[in-house]
Scaffold this motif. Sequence first.
Motif, PDB file in Angstrom:
ATOM      1  N   ASN A 125      -5.588   2.298   3.961  1.00 56.24           N
ATOM      2  CA  ASN A 125      -6.476   2.787   2.916  1.00 56.24           C
ATOM      3  C   ASN A 125      -5.916   4.091   2.355  1.00 56.24           C
ATOM      4  O   ASN A 125      -6.164   5.165   2.903  1.00 56.24           O
ATOM      5  N   TYR A 126      -5.151   3.984   1.287  1.00 51.60           N
ATOM      6  CA  TYR A 126      -4.692   5.151   0.536  1.00 51.60           C
ATOM      7  C   TYR A 126      -5.601   5.243  -0.678  1.00 51.60           C
ATOM      8  O   TYR A 126      -5.378   4.595  -1.688  1.00 51.60           O
ATOM      9  N   TYR A 127      -6.645   6.019  -0.571  1.00 48.04           N
ATOM     10  CA  TYR A 127      -7.706   5.989  -1.565  1.00 48.04           C
ATOM     11  C   TYR A 127      -7.324   6.623  -2.905  1.00 48.04           C
ATOM     12  O   TYR A 127      -8.015   6.412  -3.883  1.00 48.04           O
ATOM     13  N   SER A 144       0.823  -1.212   0.000  1.00 47.22           N
ATOM     14  CA  SER A 144       0.000   0.000   0.000  1.00 47.22           C
ATOM     15  C   SER A 144       0.857   1.263   0.000  1.00 47.22           C
ATOM     16  O   SER A 144       0.561   2.223  -0.706  1.00 47.22           O
ATOM     17  N   ASN A 166      -3.037   6.503   8.232  1.00 44.79           N
ATOM     18  CA  ASN A 166      -2.806   5.071   8.088  1.00 44.79           C
ATOM     19  C   ASN A 166      -1.880   4.514   9.160  1.00 44.79           C
ATOM     20  O   ASN A 166      -1.939   3.325   9.474  1.00 44.79           O
TER      21      ASN A 166
END
Length: 121
Positions: A112-114, A58, A101
């Motif tokens: 969750n790195y959108y 991620s 995060n």
Amino acid sequence: MEIVQQTTFAREDRTLLALTHLSQLLDYITGFGGFIVPLILWLSNKDRVIDMDEHGKSIANFQISLFIYCILSIPAILLFGLGLVTLLILAVLGFILPIINAIRASNGEEPNYYISIKFFK
């Protein structure tokens, strides 16, 4: 000839996961290291720490995506300064998302790195 079977046990280390996320902020402090240090932590501990592989992927996806977005926003500077706004937004997101995060990692949640593009799955 004797075959020795060596087994390694993965351990849960939420502090190391959080520090891996926070090490991305080295770009803002020293100007470099925000990609290299998390990459080294990920590659050296992905088999030893539970969920390190997921968090490392991620982080790598996020850092590569930020770099691509920055490169793409440079020509947009010529279009009424839209690139400057984009660079400012990317700088803010690049500072805030690792902190969020890191908190998620210390709570045992998945990262969750959108805005990141999935290069590593």
